[in-house]
Design a protein around this motif. Structure first.
Motif, PDB file in Angstrom:
ATOM      1  N   MET A   1       0.861  -1.207   0.000  1.00 43.72           N
ATOM      2  CA  MET A   1       0.000   0.000   0.000  1.00 43.72           C
ATOM      3  C   MET A   1       0.889   1.247   0.000  1.00 43.72           C
ATOM      4  N   PRO A   2       0.751   2.180  -0.923  1.00 41.82           N
ATOM      5  CA  PRO A   2       1.565   3.389  -0.949  1.00 41.82           C
ATOM      6  C   PRO A   2       1.370   4.180   0.335  1.00 41.82           C
ATOM      7  N   HIS A   3       2.450   4.820   0.807  1.00 41.43           N
ATOM      8  CA  HIS A   3       2.343   5.519   2.088  1.00 41.43           C
ATOM      9  C   HIS A   3       1.354   6.669   2.047  1.00 41.43           C
ATOM     10  N   GLU A   4       1.088   7.230   0.853  1.00 37.21           N
ATOM     11  CA  GLU A   4       0.153   8.349   0.756  1.00 37.21           C
ATOM     12  C   GLU A   4      -1.256   7.931   1.192  1.00 37.21           C
ATOM     13  N   GLU A   5      -1.575   6.652   1.092  1.00 39.71           N
ATOM     14  CA  GLU A   5      -2.908   6.182   1.430  1.00 39.71           C
ATOM     15  C   GLU A   5      -3.044   5.826   2.908  1.00 39.71           C
ATOM     16  N   LEU A   6      -1.948   5.780   3.600  1.00 43.12           N
ATOM     17  CA  LEU A   6      -1.997   5.399   5.012  1.00 43.12           C
ATOM     18  C   LEU A   6      -2.478   6.551   5.883  1.00 43.12           C
ATOM     19  N   PRO A   7      -3.252   6.271   6.929  1.00 42.83           N
ATOM     20  CA  PRO A   7      -3.536   7.313   7.913  1.00 42.83           C
ATOM     21  C   PRO A   7      -2.220   7.717   8.579  1.00 42.83           C
ATOM     22  N   PHE A   8      -2.131   8.954   9.021  1.00 40.68           N
ATOM     23  CA  PHE A   8      -0.861   9.477   9.518  1.00 40.68           C
ATOM     24  C   PHE A   8      -0.288   8.631  10.640  1.00 40.68           C
ATOM     25  N   TRP A   9      -1.136   8.007  11.441  1.00 36.90           N
ATOM     26  CA  TRP A   9      -0.659   7.282  12.617  1.00 36.90           C
ATOM     27  C   TRP A   9      -0.080   5.902  12.292  1.00 36.90           C
ATOM     28  N   LEU A  10      -0.086   5.522  11.018  1.00 34.10           N
ATOM     29  CA  LEU A  10       0.534   4.263  10.614  1.00 34.10           C
ATOM     30  C   LEU A  10       1.870   4.462   9.884  1.00 34.10           C
ATOM     31  N   VAL A  11       2.132   5.704   9.465  1.00 35.72           N
ATOM     32  CA  VAL A  11       3.357   5.990   8.720  1.00 35.72           C
ATOM     33  C   VAL A  11       4.581   5.802   9.634  1.00 35.72           C
ATOM     34  N   GLY A  38       2.889  12.055   9.685  1.00 32.07           N
ATOM     35  CA  GLY A  38       2.462  11.324   8.499  1.00 32.07           C
ATOM     36  C   GLY A  38       3.446  11.391   7.347  1.00 32.07           C
ATOM     37  N   THR A  39       4.635  11.968   7.587  1.00 31.95           N
ATOM     38  CA  THR A  39       5.675  12.035   6.558  1.00 31.95           C
ATOM     39  C   THR A  39       6.658  10.883   6.742  1.00 31.95           C
ATOM     40  N   PRO A  40       6.924  10.101   5.720  1.00 33.43           N
ATOM     41  CA  PRO A  40       7.921   9.033   5.856  1.00 33.43           C
ATOM     42  C   PRO A  40       9.286   9.613   6.206  1.00 33.43           C
ATOM     43  N   ASP A  41       9.992   8.946   7.103  1.00 33.83           N
ATOM     44  CA  ASP A  41      11.331   9.404   7.464  1.00 33.83           C
ATOM     45  C   ASP A  41      12.222   9.546   6.233  1.00 33.83           C
ATOM     46  N   SER A  42      12.003   8.684   5.266  1.00 34.22           N
ATOM     47  CA  SER A  42      12.837   8.708   4.057  1.00 34.22           C
ATOM     48  C   SER A  42      12.637   9.992   3.247  1.00 34.22           C
ATOM     49  N   ASP A  43      11.516  10.679   3.463  1.00 37.01           N
ATOM     50  CA  ASP A  43      11.253  11.928   2.744  1.00 37.01           C
ATOM     51  C   ASP A  43      11.713  13.157   3.536  1.00 37.01           C
ATOM     52  N   TYR A  44      12.165  12.934   4.765  1.00 34.39           N
ATOM     53  CA  TYR A  44      12.540  14.056   5.628  1.00 34.39           C
ATOM     54  C   TYR A  44      14.013  14.411   5.430  1.00 34.39           C
ATOM     55  N   LYS A  45      14.295  15.697   5.310  1.00 36.85           N
ATOM     56  CA  LYS A  45      15.673  16.165   5.125  1.00 36.85           C
ATOM     57  C   LYS A  45      16.129  16.879   6.398  1.00 36.85           C
ATOM     58  N   SER A  69       9.465  10.118  12.843  1.00 40.65           N
ATOM     59  CA  SER A  69       9.364   9.005  13.792  1.00 40.65           C
ATOM     60  C   SER A  69       9.778   9.439  15.200  1.00 40.65           C
ATOM     61  N   ASP A  70      10.694  10.416  15.307  1.00 46.58           N
ATOM     62  CA  ASP A  70      11.085  10.932  16.619  1.00 46.58           C
ATOM     63  C   ASP A  70       9.947  11.744  17.235  1.00 46.58           C
ATOM     64  N   LEU A  71       9.239  12.498  16.405  1.00 51.72           N
ATOM     65  CA  LEU A  71       8.095  13.267  16.896  1.00 51.72           C
ATOM     66  C   LEU A  71       7.020  12.326  17.432  1.00 51.72           C
ATOM     67  N   ARG A  72       6.804  11.223  16.738  1.00 49.31           N
ATOM     68  CA  ARG A  72       5.835  10.229  17.203  1.00 49.31           C
ATOM     69  C   ARG A  72       6.246   9.688  18.574  1.00 49.31           C
ATOM     70  N   LYS A  73       7.541   9.333  18.717  1.00 49.01           N
ATOM     71  CA  LYS A  73       8.043   8.815  19.994  1.00 49.01           C
ATOM     72  C   LYS A  73       7.927   9.878  21.090  1.00 49.01           C
ATOM     73  N   TYR A  74       8.209  11.136  20.722  1.00 58.14           N
ATOM     74  CA  TYR A  74       8.106  12.236  21.681  1.00 58.14           C
ATOM     75  C   TYR A  74       6.673  12.371  22.185  1.00 58.14           C
ATOM     76  N   ARG A  75       5.721  12.307  21.266  1.00 59.16           N
ATOM     77  CA  ARG A  75       4.316  12.413  21.659  1.00 59.16           C
ATOM     78  C   ARG A  75       3.900  11.241  22.552  1.00 59.16           C
ATOM     79  N   GLN A  76       4.376  10.080  22.220  1.00 60.35           N
ATOM     80  CA  GLN A  76       4.049   8.896  23.018  1.00 60.35           C
ATOM     81  C   GLN A  76       4.655   9.008  24.420  1.00 60.35           C
ATOM     82  N   TYR A  77       5.907   9.453  24.475  1.00 66.32           N
ATOM     83  CA  TYR A  77       6.595   9.529  25.758  1.00 66.32           C
ATOM     84  C   TYR A  77       6.008  10.618  26.657  1.00 66.32           C
TER      85      TYR A  77
END
Length: 220
Positions: A1-11, A38-45, A69-77
């Motif tokens: 499934m292309p990442h564009e179709e994923l809800p942000f919380w699954l990326v 919702g942005t793939p880490d691979s697309d982040y500069k 992915s760090d922002l997600r971990k930060y929010r979780q923590y």
């Protein structure tokens, strides 16, 4: 499934670890954080040292972001911390600063007891050679009530401290500091500003932070 179709919380989450629904810690995040998470880490500069310097020069610190992915971990923590400690502030004061109270001993930058230098627990998405420290103070750094920016006096006090503490040990061109606008602070009620160092000596960091380890590294 292309990442564009994923809800942000699954990326950026491995398929085998996908939750059935949006986790509690992400349900109330704002649109900006939803977009980032919702942005793939691979697309982040990651930002370069030159870009970091320009952002601070322009006072556009709102342009600093964490890796998705760090922002997600930060929010979780932080969601977990608020449940356990009542607030992020309580955790910082008790577990990171170990200050029994916030009563200052003297004038700004006069006593080491009124200052603590720690790593930023969840640093921004910058070049790996950039070290992000937070300087916590028991004293207030004066701001202009009209502009909300630091007063000339406070800016000089900070700059003098940075010169003495950091630029005397690290190449001056590899040191820069900034203070977040009130609207961008993740921790209120404890005064602090930020210092970024480019490719500093590890032994110096060990000394200046008294062997501190950022929470992101401990959680990982």
């Amino acid at each position: 499934m292309p990442h564009e179709e994923l809800p942000f919380w699954l990326v950026n989450v491995p398929r085998g670890q996908w939750p059935a629904e949006c986790p509690d810690f992400l349900r109330d995040v704002g649109e900006k954080d939803r977009r980032l998470i919702g942005t793939p880490d691979s697309d982040y500069k990651r930002l370069s040292w030159q870009e970091v310097q320009e952002i601070i020069r322009l006072n556009r610190v709102d342009l600093f972001h964490r890796v998705p992915s760090d922002l997600r971990k930060y929010r979780q923590y932080t969601h977990k911390l608020i449940k356990e400690y009542g607030s992020i502030l309580n955790f910082i004061v008790r577990e990171r600063l170990h200050w029994p109270d916030l009563k200052q001993k003297g004038a700004p930058f006069e006593y080491p007891e009124d200052i603590k230098i720690l790593y930023n627990d969840w640093p921004y998405g910058v070049d790996d050679k950039i070290i992000h420290l937070v300087i916590w103070t028991k004293f207030i750094l004066e701001e202009d009530p009209v502009t909300g920016d630091l007063t000339i006096k406070a800016r000089k006090e900070i700059d003098d401290f940075v010169n003495k503490t950091f630029r005397s040990r690290v190449k001056p061109e590899n040191v820069i500091w900034f203070k977040n606008w009130a609207s961008l602070k993740s921790v209120h009620a404890v005064e602090h500003f930020h210092v970024m160092l480019y490719n500093p000596d590890i032994a110096f960091l060990e000394e200046i932070t008294n062997g501190d380890v950022p929470m992101a590294a401990k959680v990982a």
